[in-house]
Design a protein around this motif. Structure first.
Motif, PDB file in Angstrom:
ATOM      1  N   ASP A  19     132.831 100.664  29.158  1.00 27.17           N
ATOM      2  CA  ASP A  19     132.865  99.581  28.342  1.00 27.17           C
ATOM      3  C   ASP A  19     133.802 100.077  27.005  1.00 27.17           C
ATOM      4  O   ASP A  19     134.666  99.076  26.699  1.00 27.17           O
ATOM      5  CB  ASP A  19     131.480  98.919  27.729  1.00 27.17           C
ATOM      6  N   SER A  23     137.436  98.332  26.150  1.00 30.61           N
ATOM      7  CA  SER A  23     137.714  97.814  24.808  1.00 30.61           C
ATOM      8  C   SER A  23     139.159  98.247  24.546  1.00 30.61           C
ATOM      9  O   SER A  23     140.049  97.645  23.812  1.00 30.61           O
ATOM     10  CB  SER A  23     136.717  97.632  23.965  1.00 30.61           C
ATOM     11  N   ARG A  27     143.114  96.408  23.956  1.00 26.04           N
ATOM     12  CA  ARG A  27     143.643  96.192  22.647  1.00 26.04           C
ATOM     13  C   ARG A  27     144.860  97.030  22.473  1.00 26.04           C
ATOM     14  O   ARG A  27     145.591  96.960  21.470  1.00 26.04           O
ATOM     15  CB  ARG A  27     142.665  96.442  21.601  1.00 26.04           C
TER      16      ARG A  27
END
Length: 139
Positions: A19, A23, A27
């Motif tokens: 996870d 992320s 980004r």
């Protein structure tokens, strides 16, 4: 040689690692032709959410997950299946952690051989790319 004590109590959250990596990928200020998450560990996912769910969500976004398992001859007395699950830790990673085009599991025979195994893993990822074959186990 000095060693620092482990900063956790035998808990492993592979799902949280996936996870977190997702992320960071989401980004990133650039687009990559290939996105790969590398997971290294000496135990099964025993903390956090289901690792298969985290893996499947990453795969659905086109990310490949490769693994490097560190084998242990000394299972934890209070939880031996964490480091030595049925079918072996490499089998656990193959069935529950890795996935995507050319995904593979690299095996380090112990903590002392981890450095050599990580070099082999990086070479395999760069040189062979997705041509390695689905869910291969490399030694």
């Amino acid at each position: 040689m000095m060693e620092l004590p482990r900063s956790f109590a035998d808990r492993t959250s592979i799902s949280a690692g996936i996870d977190f990596a997702m992320s960071q990928l989401e980004r990133a200020p650039f687009q990559a032709m290939r996105r790969t998450i590398d997971v290294s560990g000496d135990g099964t996912n025993n903390s956090g959410r289901d690792v298969g769910q985290a893996r499947d969500e990453a795969l659905a976004k086109g990310v490949t997950i490769n693994g490097l398992v560190i084998l242990s001859d000394s299972p934890l007395p209070w939880n031996p299946e964490h480091t030595n699950p049925p079918g072996g830790l490499d089998g656990y990673y193959r069935n529950n952690v890795i996935g995507g085009p050319g995904s593979f599991v690299m095996v380090a025979d112990n903590h002392d051989s981890f450095g050599q195994a990580i070099v082999k893993k990086m070479i395999a990822e760069i040189a062979l790319g997705p041509e390695i074959g689905p869910k291969a186990i490399l030694r």
